[in-house]
Write a protein that holds these residues in place. Sequence first.
Motif, PDB file in Angstrom:
ATOM      1  N   TRP A  43       1.931   0.471 -77.644  1.00 42.51           N
ATOM      2  CA  TRP A  43       2.741  -0.074 -78.732  1.00 42.51           C
ATOM      3  C   TRP A  43       1.874  -0.760 -79.782  1.00 42.51           C
ATOM      4  O   TRP A  43       2.156  -0.669 -80.979  1.00 42.51           O
ATOM      5  N   LEU A  44       0.809  -1.445 -79.352  1.00 41.33           N
ATOM      6  CA  LEU A  44      -0.096  -2.075 -80.316  1.00 41.33           C
ATOM      7  C   LEU A  44      -0.797  -1.020 -81.172  1.00 41.33           C
ATOM      8  O   LEU A  44      -0.975  -1.215 -82.379  1.00 41.33           O
ATOM      9  N   ASN A  45      -1.191   0.077 -80.557  1.00 40.53           N
ATOM     10  CA  ASN A  45      -1.838   1.164 -81.298  1.00 40.53           C
ATOM     11  C   ASN A  45      -0.889   1.728 -82.353  1.00 40.53           C
ATOM     12  O   ASN A  45      -1.273   1.919 -83.514  1.00 40.53           O
ATOM     13  N   THR A  88      -3.453  -6.938 -85.209  1.00 45.42           N
ATOM     14  CA  THR A  88      -2.952  -5.975 -84.230  1.00 45.42           C
ATOM     15  C   THR A  88      -4.107  -5.268 -83.531  1.00 45.42           C
ATOM     16  O   THR A  88      -4.096  -5.096 -82.301  1.00 45.42           O
ATOM     17  N   LEU A  89      -5.117  -4.876 -84.284  1.00 42.85           N
ATOM     18  CA  LEU A  89      -6.269  -4.207 -83.678  1.00 42.85           C
ATOM     19  C   LEU A  89      -7.082  -5.153 -82.796  1.00 42.85           C
ATOM     20  O   LEU A  89      -7.607  -4.733 -81.759  1.00 42.85           O
ATOM     21  N   LEU A  90      -7.167  -6.418 -83.179  1.00 39.71           N
ATOM     22  CA  LEU A  90      -7.862  -7.391 -82.336  1.00 39.71           C
ATOM     23  C   LEU A  90      -7.117  -7.613 -81.021  1.00 39.71           C
ATOM     24  O   LEU A  90      -7.740  -7.736 -79.959  1.00 39.71           O
ATOM     25  N   ALA A  91      -5.797  -7.659 -81.076  1.00 43.13           N
ATOM     26  CA  ALA A  91      -5.014  -7.797 -79.845  1.00 43.13           C
ATOM     27  C   ALA A  91      -5.203  -6.576 -78.954  1.00 43.13           C
ATOM     28  O   ALA A  91      -5.356  -6.704 -77.731  1.00 43.13           O
ATOM     29  N   LEU A  92      -5.219  -5.401 -79.551  1.00 43.99           N
ATOM     30  CA  LEU A  92      -5.449  -4.170 -78.790  1.00 43.99           C
ATOM     31  C   LEU A  92      -6.829  -4.190 -78.147  1.00 43.99           C
ATOM     32  O   LEU A  92      -6.982  -3.882 -76.960  1.00 43.99           O
TER      33      LEU A  92
END
Length: 104
Positions: A43-45, A88-92
């Motif tokens: 979902w993050l992607n 979002t990319l950092l969380a992923l």
Amino acid sequence: MALTALLTIWGAAIIASNATYGSLARVSSEPLAAAPRRKLMDWLNLSAALSLGMAVLNVVPIPGFSGDPDLSTQLVYGLGGLLDVTATLLALRALQVQPVPGGE
């Protein structure tokens, strides 16, 4: 065509954001479980891609739908979109590098 793209991406971004929050709630209850973490990463992607699409649609005016934005407005929307995509990319990435004991 552009208006259809805007509404499609906007709706999909809302759904993906809500699914991300739901997946995050499931991961928080069992942070070492592999399946919920994988679902959250998926979902993050998707959310990152949709956030990028929303940023582009917010910065680039749609002819006949919106007026000509001034540079400061475009910079604010562009910077907000950049921050959203980056977060979002950092969380992923954080999920990808976090070791899972006995996991995959």
